[in-house]
Design a protein around this motif. Structure first.
Motif, PDB file in Angstrom:
ATOM      1  N   ASN A 162      -5.324  -0.685   1.267  1.00 43.48           N
ATOM      2  CA  ASN A 162      -5.862  -0.087   0.039  1.00 43.48           C
ATOM      3  C   ASN A 162      -7.389  -0.067   0.026  1.00 43.48           C
ATOM      4  O   ASN A 162      -7.984   0.520  -0.877  1.00 43.48           O
ATOM      5  CB  ASN A 162      -5.346  -0.841  -1.189  1.00 43.48           C
ATOM      6  CG  ASN A 162      -3.866  -0.676  -1.378  1.00 43.48           C
ATOM      7  OD1 ASN A 162      -3.369   0.413  -1.614  1.00 43.48           O
ATOM      8  ND2 ASN A 162      -3.129  -1.778  -1.258  1.00 43.48           N
ATOM      9  N   TRP A 174     -10.063   0.605  -3.174  1.00 42.77           N
ATOM     10  CA  TRP A 174      -9.707  -0.366  -4.210  1.00 42.77           C
ATOM     11  C   TRP A 174     -10.501  -1.652  -4.092  1.00 42.77           C
ATOM     12  O   TRP A 174     -10.587  -2.416  -5.057  1.00 42.77           O
ATOM     13  CB  TRP A 174      -8.207  -0.635  -4.183  1.00 42.77           C
ATOM     14  CG  TRP A 174      -7.436   0.532  -4.714  1.00 42.77           C
ATOM     15  CD1 TRP A 174      -6.806   1.502  -4.004  1.00 42.77           C
ATOM     16  CD2 TRP A 174      -7.267   0.876  -6.096  1.00 42.77           C
ATOM     17  NE1 TRP A 174      -6.243   2.437  -4.857  1.00 42.77           N
ATOM     18  CE2 TRP A 174      -6.501   2.071  -6.136  1.00 42.77           C
ATOM     19  CE3 TRP A 174      -7.676   0.292  -7.291  1.00 42.77           C
ATOM     20  CZ2 TRP A 174      -6.143   2.692  -7.336  1.00 42.77           C
ATOM     21  CZ3 TRP A 174      -7.313   0.905  -8.486  1.00 42.77           C
ATOM     22  CH2 TRP A 174      -6.559   2.084  -8.502  1.00 42.77           C
ATOM     23  N   THR A 194       1.565   5.421  -1.771  1.00 40.53           N
ATOM     24  CA  THR A 194       1.598   6.091  -3.079  1.00 40.53           C
ATOM     25  C   THR A 194       2.556   5.427  -4.057  1.00 40.53           C
ATOM     26  O   THR A 194       2.414   5.587  -5.266  1.00 40.53           O
ATOM     27  CB  THR A 194       1.985   7.565  -2.919  1.00 40.53           C
ATOM     28  OG1 THR A 194       3.237   7.659  -2.222  1.00 40.53           O
ATOM     29  CG2 THR A 194       0.928   8.319  -2.132  1.00 40.53           C
ATOM     30  N   SER A 209      -5.251   5.192   0.896  1.00 44.76           N
ATOM     31  CA  SER A 209      -5.154   4.795  -0.519  1.00 44.76           C
ATOM     32  C   SER A 209      -5.510   5.916  -1.486  1.00 44.76           C
ATOM     33  O   SER A 209      -6.077   5.670  -2.547  1.00 44.76           O
ATOM     34  CB  SER A 209      -6.068   3.593  -0.778  1.00 44.76           C
ATOM     35  OG  SER A 209      -7.417   3.934  -0.498  1.00 44.76           O
ATOM     36  N   GLY A 210      -5.184   7.138  -1.076  1.00 41.14           N
ATOM     37  CA  GLY A 210      -5.385   8.250  -1.993  1.00 41.14           C
ATOM     38  C   GLY A 210      -6.829   8.542  -2.323  1.00 41.14           C
ATOM     39  O   GLY A 210      -7.136   9.058  -3.407  1.00 41.14           O
ATOM     40  N   TRP A 269       0.839  -1.191   0.000  1.00 43.23           N
ATOM     41  CA  TRP A 269       0.000   0.000   0.000  1.00 43.23           C
ATOM     42  C   TRP A 269       0.879   1.248   0.000  1.00 43.23           C
ATOM     43  O   TRP A 269       2.092   1.164   0.160  1.00 43.23           O
ATOM     44  CB  TRP A 269      -0.930   0.006   1.211  1.00 43.23           C
ATOM     45  CG  TRP A 269      -0.214   0.097   2.532  1.00 43.23           C
ATOM     46  CD1 TRP A 269       0.479  -0.899   3.159  1.00 43.23           C
ATOM     47  CD2 TRP A 269      -0.110   1.244   3.377  1.00 43.23           C
ATOM     48  NE1 TRP A 269       1.008  -0.462   4.336  1.00 43.23           N
ATOM     49  CE2 TRP A 269       0.665   0.856   4.507  1.00 43.23           C
ATOM     50  CE3 TRP A 269      -0.599   2.543   3.313  1.00 43.23           C
ATOM     51  CZ2 TRP A 269       0.960   1.733   5.550  1.00 43.23           C
ATOM     52  CZ3 TRP A 269      -0.304   3.416   4.351  1.00 43.23           C
ATOM     53  CH2 TRP A 269       0.467   3.012   5.448  1.00 43.23           C
ATOM     54  N   GLN A 325      -1.592   1.519  -6.426  1.00 38.93           N
ATOM     55  CA  GLN A 325      -1.847   2.952  -6.482  1.00 38.93           C
ATOM     56  C   GLN A 325      -1.112   3.639  -7.627  1.00 38.93           C
ATOM     57  O   GLN A 325      -1.528   4.707  -8.078  1.00 38.93           O
ATOM     58  CB  GLN A 325      -1.516   3.599  -5.137  1.00 38.93           C
ATOM     59  CG  GLN A 325      -2.466   3.162  -4.021  1.00 38.93           C
ATOM     60  CD  GLN A 325      -2.270   3.915  -2.726  1.00 38.93           C
ATOM     61  OE1 GLN A 325      -1.999   5.104  -2.728  1.00 38.93           O
ATOM     62  NE2 GLN A 325      -2.410   3.222  -1.602  1.00 38.93           N
TER      63      GLN A 325
END
Length: 240
Positions: free
Chosen positions: A165, A176, A133, A171-172, A131, A138
């Protein structure tokens, strides 16, 4: 028994085992850092994860009475590069690696468990992502998922994504789990919960991975790995 953290932090334990760093417990208890994977050596915020300030208290004293590592290779590296930790470090091996290397004929059961036909003539590819960036999912996730239907025409696919994630703050902003759950192809198995992918390494012919420690375990099987090299990810001096 499972004890609430508020209570546990008030008890003077005889010994506390740490699978990861924590500042929660009293200073007057014996402590062993047991780790939770093979030592991959990834730097975190520019520092080694174990042999750095994460293992020290606010006065700079090493927190742990002992630190367990998996091999003499790691121990020798500690002696050279992190000598203050050397007398506290002990080699204990790795149970997960031991279990993986055992010659157990459980492949047929594993194929059936995930709905693959053992004799369909297809090679099995595991795709594993950690996990963050810089992780495979990702960095390349949407392109990867678009290509899974193409890959699954020729191969069995096992997709192993770190559970972080599935939490948007890690996870931004993308969940996911929702994204990969939309994959409805045959010959595709997705590990959706927190269960480790290790049982399925034995039935995989090739691993596609980033800097996840899953790749270190898979290497013990002497099978090929396609490694996503991300130059911005740095490793410590004793990285495997």
């Amino acid at each position: 028994h499972l004890i609430p953290l508020k209570i546990a932090s008030q008890i003077k334990w005889d010994l506390i085992l740490f699978p990861d760093h924590s500042n929660y417990f009293r200073k007057d208890c014996k402590k062993i850092y047991i780790g939770h994977a093979l030592h991959s050596g990834k730097l975190v915020e520019g520092e080694p994860y174990i042999f750095s300030n994460r293992s020290r208290d606010s006065l700079g004293k090493i927190i742990y009475d002992k630190i367990f590592v998996s091999s003499d290779f790691i121990l020798n590296g500690v002696k050279t590069f992190y000598p203050e930790f050397y007398t506290r470090t002990r080699v204990v091996g790795n149970l997960q690696a031991d279990e993986l290397s055992e010659n157990i004929d459980s492949n047929k059961h594993l194929f059936e468990q995930i709905g693959f036909t053992p004799n369909n003539g297809k090679k099995t590819i595991m795709i594993a992502s950690t996990w963050g960036t810089n992780s495979l999912i990702q960095k390349t996730g949407f392109d990867l998922i678009k290509n899974i239907p193409i890959l699954s025409n020729k191969y069995n696919i096992i997709l192993s994504i770190h559970a972080h994630n599935f939490v948007e703050k890690y996870s931004g902003g993308v969940n996911w789990l929702n994204v990969i759950s939309a994959i409805k192809q045959e010959n595709v198995f997705i590990i959706k919960d927190k269960s480790a992918p290790f049982p399925f390494l034995r039935i995989s012919d090739v691993l596609i991975a980033d800097m996840t420690s899953v790749g270190l375990y898979f290497a013990l099987l002497c099978k090929p790995i396609v490694f996503l090299d991300i130059p911005s990810v740095k490793f410590d001096a004793i990285s495997l």
